[in-house]
Motif scaffolding. Structure first.
Motif, PDB file in Angstrom:
ATOM      1  N   UNK A 104       0.832  -1.206   0.000  1.00 42.23           N
ATOM      2  CA  UNK A 104       0.000   0.000   0.000  1.00 42.23           C
ATOM      3  C   UNK A 104       0.865   1.254   0.000  1.00 42.23           C
ATOM      4  N   UNK A 105       1.932   1.238   0.784  1.00 41.28           N
ATOM      5  CA  UNK A 105       2.842   2.380   0.831  1.00 41.28           C
ATOM      6  C   UNK A 105       3.498   2.558  -0.533  1.00 41.28           C
ATOM      7  N   UNK A 106       3.931   1.464  -1.116  1.00 47.01           N
ATOM      8  CA  UNK A 106       4.537   1.507  -2.447  1.00 47.01           C
ATOM      9  C   UNK A 106       3.562   2.103  -3.458  1.00 47.01           C
ATOM     10  N   UNK A 107       2.305   1.679  -3.412  1.00 48.73           N
ATOM     11  CA  UNK A 107       1.293   2.181  -4.344  1.00 48.73           C
ATOM     12  C   UNK A 107       1.051   3.678  -4.154  1.00 48.73           C
ATOM     13  N   UNK A 108       1.036   4.145  -2.912  1.00 45.11           N
ATOM     14  CA  UNK A 108       0.833   5.578  -2.653  1.00 45.11           C
ATOM     15  C   UNK A 108       1.965   6.401  -3.256  1.00 45.11           C
ATOM     16  N   UNK A 109       3.189   5.912  -3.117  1.00 47.12           N
ATOM     17  CA  UNK A 109       4.337   6.636  -3.667  1.00 47.12           C
ATOM     18  C   UNK A 109       4.297   6.609  -5.187  1.00 47.12           C
ATOM     19  N   UNK A 110       3.967   5.461  -5.759  1.00 50.15           N
ATOM     20  CA  UNK A 110       3.912   5.348  -7.222  1.00 50.15           C
ATOM     21  C   UNK A 110       2.775   6.176  -7.820  1.00 50.15           C
ATOM     22  N   UNK A 111       1.728   6.408  -7.046  1.00 55.66           N
ATOM     23  CA  UNK A 111       0.643   7.262  -7.532  1.00 55.66           C
ATOM     24  C   UNK A 111       1.159   8.689  -7.730  1.00 55.66           C
ATOM     25  N   UNK A 112       2.005   9.145  -6.830  1.00 57.40           N
ATOM     26  CA  UNK A 112       2.579  10.494  -6.903  1.00 57.40           C
ATOM     27  C   UNK A 112       3.741  10.549  -7.891  1.00 57.40           C
ATOM     28  N   UNK A 113       4.523   9.473  -7.959  1.00 59.23           N
ATOM     29  CA  UNK A 113       5.702   9.392  -8.818  1.00 59.23           C
ATOM     30  C   UNK A 113       5.594   8.135  -9.683  1.00 59.23           C
ATOM     31  N   UNK A 114       4.794   8.199 -10.762  1.00 60.72           N
ATOM     32  CA  UNK A 114       4.495   6.983 -11.546  1.00 60.72           C
ATOM     33  C   UNK A 114       5.711   6.250 -12.118  1.00 60.72           C
ATOM     34  N   UNK A 115       6.795   6.965 -12.367  1.00 65.24           N
ATOM     35  CA  UNK A 115       7.974   6.322 -12.957  1.00 65.24           C
ATOM     36  C   UNK A 115       8.876   5.677 -11.909  1.00 65.24           C
ATOM     37  N   UNK A 116       8.539   5.831 -10.649  1.00 65.43           N
ATOM     38  CA  UNK A 116       9.444   5.437  -9.563  1.00 65.43           C
ATOM     39  C   UNK A 116       9.575   3.934  -9.405  1.00 65.43           C
ATOM     40  N   UNK A 117      10.787   3.535  -9.024  1.00 64.42           N
ATOM     41  CA  UNK A 117      11.040   2.204  -8.481  1.00 64.42           C
ATOM     42  C   UNK A 117      10.991   2.407  -6.973  1.00 64.42           C
ATOM     43  N   UNK A 118      10.173   1.620  -6.289  1.00 66.12           N
ATOM     44  CA  UNK A 118       9.975   1.814  -4.856  1.00 66.12           C
ATOM     45  C   UNK A 118      10.196   0.496  -4.131  1.00 66.12           C
ATOM     46  N   UNK A 119      11.021   0.543  -3.100  1.00 67.22           N
ATOM     47  CA  UNK A 119      11.250  -0.616  -2.247  1.00 67.22           C
ATOM     48  C   UNK A 119      10.958  -0.172  -0.809  1.00 67.22           C
ATOM     49  N   UNK A 120       9.993  -0.823  -0.170  1.00 72.15           N
ATOM     50  CA  UNK A 120       9.599  -0.461   1.186  1.00 72.15           C
ATOM     51  C   UNK A 120       9.861  -1.648   2.094  1.00 72.15           C
ATOM     52  N   UNK A 121      10.446  -1.365   3.261  1.00 74.43           N
ATOM     53  CA  UNK A 121      10.632  -2.446   4.229  1.00 74.43           C
ATOM     54  C   UNK A 121      10.224  -1.975   5.617  1.00 74.43           C
ATOM     55  N   UNK A 122       9.797  -2.942   6.408  1.00 69.10           N
ATOM     56  CA  UNK A 122       9.372  -2.706   7.781  1.00 69.10           C
ATOM     57  C   UNK A 122      10.606  -2.700   8.675  1.00 69.10           C
ATOM     58  N   UNK A 123      10.791  -1.629   9.412  1.00 71.53           N
ATOM     59  CA  UNK A 123      11.921  -1.549  10.333  1.00 71.53           C
ATOM     60  C   UNK A 123      11.552  -1.991  11.735  1.00 71.53           C
ATOM     61  N   UNK A 124      10.265  -1.791  12.105  1.00 73.05           N
ATOM     62  CA  UNK A 124       9.873  -2.108  13.477  1.00 73.05           C
ATOM     63  C   UNK A 124       8.359  -2.045  13.613  1.00 73.05           C
ATOM     64  N   UNK A 125       7.727  -3.165  13.771  1.00 70.50           N
ATOM     65  CA  UNK A 125       6.327  -3.218  14.150  1.00 70.50           C
ATOM     66  C   UNK A 125       5.294  -2.750  13.152  1.00 70.50           C
ATOM     67  N   UNK A 126       5.650  -2.554  11.913  1.00 65.16           N
ATOM     68  CA  UNK A 126       4.672  -2.192  10.895  1.00 65.16           C
ATOM     69  C   UNK A 126       4.384  -0.714  10.754  1.00 65.16           C
ATOM     70  N   UNK A 127       4.852   0.112  11.702  1.00 65.43           N
ATOM     71  CA  UNK A 127       4.599   1.547  11.564  1.00 65.43           C
ATOM     72  C   UNK A 127       5.888   2.369  11.468  1.00 65.43           C
ATOM     73  N   UNK A 128       7.026   1.701  11.513  1.00 63.35           N
ATOM     74  CA  UNK A 128       8.327   2.331  11.285  1.00 63.35           C
ATOM     75  C   UNK A 128       8.883   1.695  10.011  1.00 63.35           C
ATOM     76  N   UNK A 129       8.910   2.483   8.948  1.00 65.59           N
ATOM     77  CA  UNK A 129       9.241   1.953   7.633  1.00 65.59           C
ATOM     78  C   UNK A 129      10.447   2.665   7.032  1.00 65.59           C
TER      79      UNK A 129
END
Length: 82
Positions: free
Chosen positions: A6-31
């Motif tokens: 979902x986070x990746x999709x939100x970023x790609x909506x704003x930046x359609x050409x972007x390559x986005x890699x999202x990872x969880x750092x701690x507990x699902x709310x620190x990314x």
């Protein structure tokens, strides 16, 4: 909790050409997000981060995302970093 996709999709909506890699750092709310986009060319690091933060603003305002560490790159900078 928000899904990483979902986070990746939100970023790609704003930046359609972007390559986005999202990872969880701690507990699902620190990314962490690594975002590679040609849109960043000629932009300061602050402006690059502002663009990404604007894409996830609602999730951060409601604290679904408590913290988001960013690493932003132009395609050329990303290639050089690899």
């Amino acid at each position: 909790m928000i899904g990483l996709g979902q986070v990746e999709a939100m970023i790609k909506e704003k930046l359609p050409d972007a390559q986005v890699m999202v990872k969880d750092l701690k507990g699902g709310d620190h990314l962490e997000a690594i975002v590679v986009s040609a849109t960043f060319e000629g932009q300061s690091l602050v402006k690059q981060h502002q663009l990404v933060y604007s894409a996830v603003k609602e999730a951060m305002d409601t604290q679904i995302i408590h913290a988001l560490a960013l690493k932003t790159y132009t395609p050329q900078d990303w290639e050089a970093a690899q």
